[in-house]
Write a protein that holds these residues in place. Structure first.
Motif, short mmCIF file in Angstrom:
data_model
loop_
_atom_site.label_atom_id
_atom_site.label_comp_id
_atom_site.label_asym_id
_atom_site.label_seq_id
_atom_site.Cartn_x
_atom_site.Cartn_y
_atom_site.Cartn_z
N ASN A 348 -26.77 58.24 -29.92
CA ASN A 348 -26.24 59.42 -30.62
C ASN A 348 -24.94 59.90 -29.97
N LYS A 351 -22.34 57.81 -31.21
CA LYS A 351 -22.07 58.02 -32.64
C LYS A 351 -21.29 59.31 -32.89
N TYR A 352 -21.65 60.36 -32.14
CA TYR A 352 -21.11 61.68 -32.48
C TYR A 352 -19.99 62.13 -31.52
N GLN A 394 -30.19 65.64 -40.76
CA GLN A 394 -28.87 65.29 -40.22
C GLN A 394 -27.95 66.46 -40.47
P1 ADP Z 1 -29.21 60.33 -36.90
O1 ADP Z 1 -28.39 60.14 -35.66
O2 ADP Z 1 -29.75 59.07 -37.46
O3 ADP Z 1 -28.52 61.17 -37.92
P2 ADP Z 1 -30.96 61.83 -35.18
O4 ADP Z 1 -32.35 62.33 -35.41
O5 ADP Z 1 -30.74 60.95 -34.02
O6 ADP Z 1 -30.51 61.14 -36.51
O7 ADP Z 1 -30.02 63.10 -35.05
C1 ADP Z 1 -30.11 64.14 -35.98
C2 ADP Z 1 -28.79 64.88 -36.08
O8 ADP Z 1 -28.53 65.55 -34.85
C3 ADP Z 1 -27.62 63.97 -36.31
O9 ADP Z 1 -27.42 63.76 -37.67
C4 ADP Z 1 -26.47 64.73 -35.66
O10 ADP Z 1 -25.90 65.61 -36.59
C5 ADP Z 1 -27.13 65.56 -34.59
N1 ADP Z 1 -26.90 64.99 -33.25
C6 ADP Z 1 -27.77 64.24 -32.52
N2 ADP Z 1 -27.24 63.92 -31.32
C7 ADP Z 1 -26.00 64.47 -31.28
C8 ADP Z 1 -24.95 64.49 -30.32
N3 ADP Z 1 -25.05 63.90 -29.13
N4 ADP Z 1 -23.83 65.19 -30.63
C9 ADP Z 1 -23.70 65.82 -31.82
N5 ADP Z 1 -24.65 65.82 -32.77
C10 ADP Z 1 -25.79 65.16 -32.52
#
Ligand code: ADP
Length: 587
Positions: A348, A351-352, A394
């Protein structure tokens, strides 16, 4: 108050409560009241004929006993309504009061001192009746009026034996004033009684609402689990078939362009399979069948490995990855599941985060180790922080673009940390970044993690494999894949045809789908073949993620693979099944 009672058809009314209280008190008070009456009779004994005081005392006893019996009966049986019961109770209180008031017939014959004692006893009984009637105005007045009323009048009109008339008049006035105080006190007592009753009713109602809400939440959660299970089952089946065909296709001689297309199909299928696996993970965790195998983990090695793994993707995005961990730190937990937690969190972070860095740090604090996974990414708004741990939630994917994930990563993390007993905290600032803290107990390093099981070498060549599946396309896919791996394949679509095929040609291995047509299933089919050839190695394949089904397969002790099946996973499972069979034979 009225509406609360209507909302609670089974709750007692305040009248019923009062009736119960009166009945309860009528059982408690007869002895002290009778003793007080006996004392008044004792005072009169020297002044009036025996028949008078004795008859009065008997009357008091009879009234107390009748009241005791009737009130008990009123609450035990429902022949009368609560209002009728209460009316009867008030009449009985009045009869009781009149009986006690009758003792005032002795008043003119008593000395001033004896009158004072009699008055003291009657006033005491009156004060006590506030408690025994919960201040209920009719019940309390029914006792007060026939006792203290005539008492005040007698003090005012009957001449004092000492001739001090002012004492008598003053006593009469004091009794009247005292009665007024008692009336005010009884009103307060009654208000408190009603309020406490109302509060109790509200508690009952709140409890009922809470229970209903809990039941609703539980049933919603069960529905969600069922939905996850059936959705992933229905998706797994075609993806499974597709994977088998794709794997078989890749093994054929292909021209460069077709191979490229085939590889794209394979990659897309892998992504799909990974997403279905996430659904399966949630189902498995909810079914409680994920086993925890605790062991000691060298934190530094783990962090180094993960930092290395995410390095290339991070660099491709222009991000730095750093890790910092004191040498020799060890934690006690399940290596595979814990790694899954960290991978989801670092995944994550990657990704973010669009610029800056991702850090993985471990620090020792007292007896705990804190693992901190930080990023300098977009962060999570305060309002969303509680919800991101929910399934499929999400923050910024309204179009539900599946390349952005399924929204299951953190819900799996939440379940895993709960299962592993790890405390997790999160701090996130919108636009600045996010930090996840994992707090674990430090290990003293006495448990040694078992070395990873060596994957057995691939043994499927030259095996005769019996594939049992009720879908022709899956049978075909399996046949193509397994024959291209060098095995010989027989197919069957039910227990009966499997037994017949096995009888005709003994299989070395059974690959059975868990769910077959109707009541039939892979476990029954495996048992039927094993009835002919005991100990034949077998593998179950299932697209089912329903917790009950998973548990059933687990209990049968047969390895279970999940659709869609990757060719490598199948190869390894076959090799393992064949090796453990050899182990069994040696043992
Ligand atoms: P996914 O990554 O598949 O969308 P997750 O359950 O892992 O699903 O995360 C849920 C949501 O939490 C993500 O869609 C994102 O918006 C937010 N999120 C999770 N980890 C982070 C991070 N490190 N920084 C910013 N947002 C995050």
């Amino acid at each position: 108050m009225e509406s609360t009672q209507h909302a609670l058809p089974n709750a007692k009314t305040v009248e019923a409560e009062l009736l119960h209280l009166l009945a309860r008190q009528s059982r408690r008070v007869p002895i002290p009241v009778f003793l007080a009456a006996a004392m008044i009779a004792g005072l009169a004994a020297a002044r009036v004929p025996t028949i008078n005081w004795a008859a009065w005392l008997v009357l008091v006893g009879v009234v107390l006993a009748t009241r005791w019996a009737v009130l008990g009966m009123l609450t035990d049986r429902s022949r009368f309504s609560e209002q009728q019961g209460l009316r009867i109770a008030i009449v009985l209180n009045a009869v009781n009061g009149v009986t006690h008031g009758l003792s005032l017939a002795f008043f003119p014959y008593l000395t001033d001192f004896e009158r004072a004692v009699q008055s003291f006893l009657l006033i005491g009984l009156c004060a006590g009746s506030i408690a025994t009637t919960a201040g209920s105005r009719p019940a309390f007045f029914a006792y007060l009026i026939p006792t203290l009323g005539p008492l005040a009048i007698l003090w005012a009109v009957v001449p004092s034996d000492s001739g001090a008339g002012w004492i008598s008049i003053s006593t009469a006035i004091i009794i009247v004033l005292f009665s007024a105080v008692l009336i005010a006190l009884s009103a307060d007592a009654n208000r408190l009684f009603r309020e406490s009753f109302e509060i109790r009713l509200q508690h009952v109602e709140l409890n009922r609402q809470l229970k209903a809400a809990l039941e609703m939440a539980e049933s919603a959660s069960r529905a969600k689990t069922r939905f996850l299970a059936s959705a992933s089952h229905d998706l797994r089946q075609p993806v499974h078939t597709l994977s088998l065909f794709a794997a078989a296709l890749e093994m054929r001689p292909l021209d460069a362009r077709t191979r490229e297309i085939s590889q794209h199909i394979g990659t897309a299928l892998q992504v799909l399979a990974a997403q279905l696996d996430s659904l399966l993970d949630v189902s498995k965790l909810d079914a409680g069948i994920v086993q925890v195998n605790p062991g000691t983990i060298e934190v530094e090695h783990l962090l180094e490995r993960i930092a290395k793994e995410i390095g290339p993707d991070a660099r491709a995005k222009g991000l730095d990855v750093t890790f910092d961990c004191p040498a020799g730190l060890k934690v006690e937990t399940d290596a595979v599941l814990f790694e899954r937690v960290i991978r989801n969190l670092t995944g994550n972070a990657l990704k973010y985060t669009d610029s800056g860095e991702i850090r993985i740090d471990a620090v020792k604090q007292d007896e705990s180790i804190i693992l901190i996974i930080s990023d300098t990414g977009r962060g999570i708004p305060d309002s969303e922080q509680a919800r991101i741990f929910e399934e499929f939630y999400q923050v910024d994917n309204p179009e539900r673009d599946r390349t952005k994930g399924l929204g299951l990563g953190l819900s799996i993390v939440r379940r895993l940390v709960h299962l592993l007993g790890i405390r997790m905290e999160m701090v996130s600032l919108e636009g600045k970044g996010t930090q996840f803290f994992l707090i674990l107990p430090q290990s003293d390093g006495t448990h040694v993690t078992a070395p990873p099981v060596q994957q057995a070498t691939f043994l499927s060549a030259l095996l005769h494999i019996l594939v049992i599946d009720d879908e022709a396309s899956v049978q075909e896919g399996m046949r193509i894949l397994l024959t291209s791996l060098g095995s010989r394949v027989s197919t069957a679509d039910s227990t009966d045809t499997a037994a017949a095929a096995a009888a005709a040609d003994r299989p070395d291995l059974i690959l059975a789908d868990l769910r077959l047509r109707g009541e039939d299933n892979g476990l029954i089919a495996i048992r039927a073949v094993r009835a002919l050839y005991p100990d034949t190695p077998a593998i179950l394949i299932s697209g089912d993620t329903a917790p009950d089904r998973l548990r059933e397969a687990e209990e049968a002790g047969i390895p279970l693979l999940h659709k869609p099946l990757h060719a490598d996973v199948l190869k390894q499972a076959i090799a393992k099944a064949m090796t453990s069979d050899q182990d069994r034979a040696v043992a």
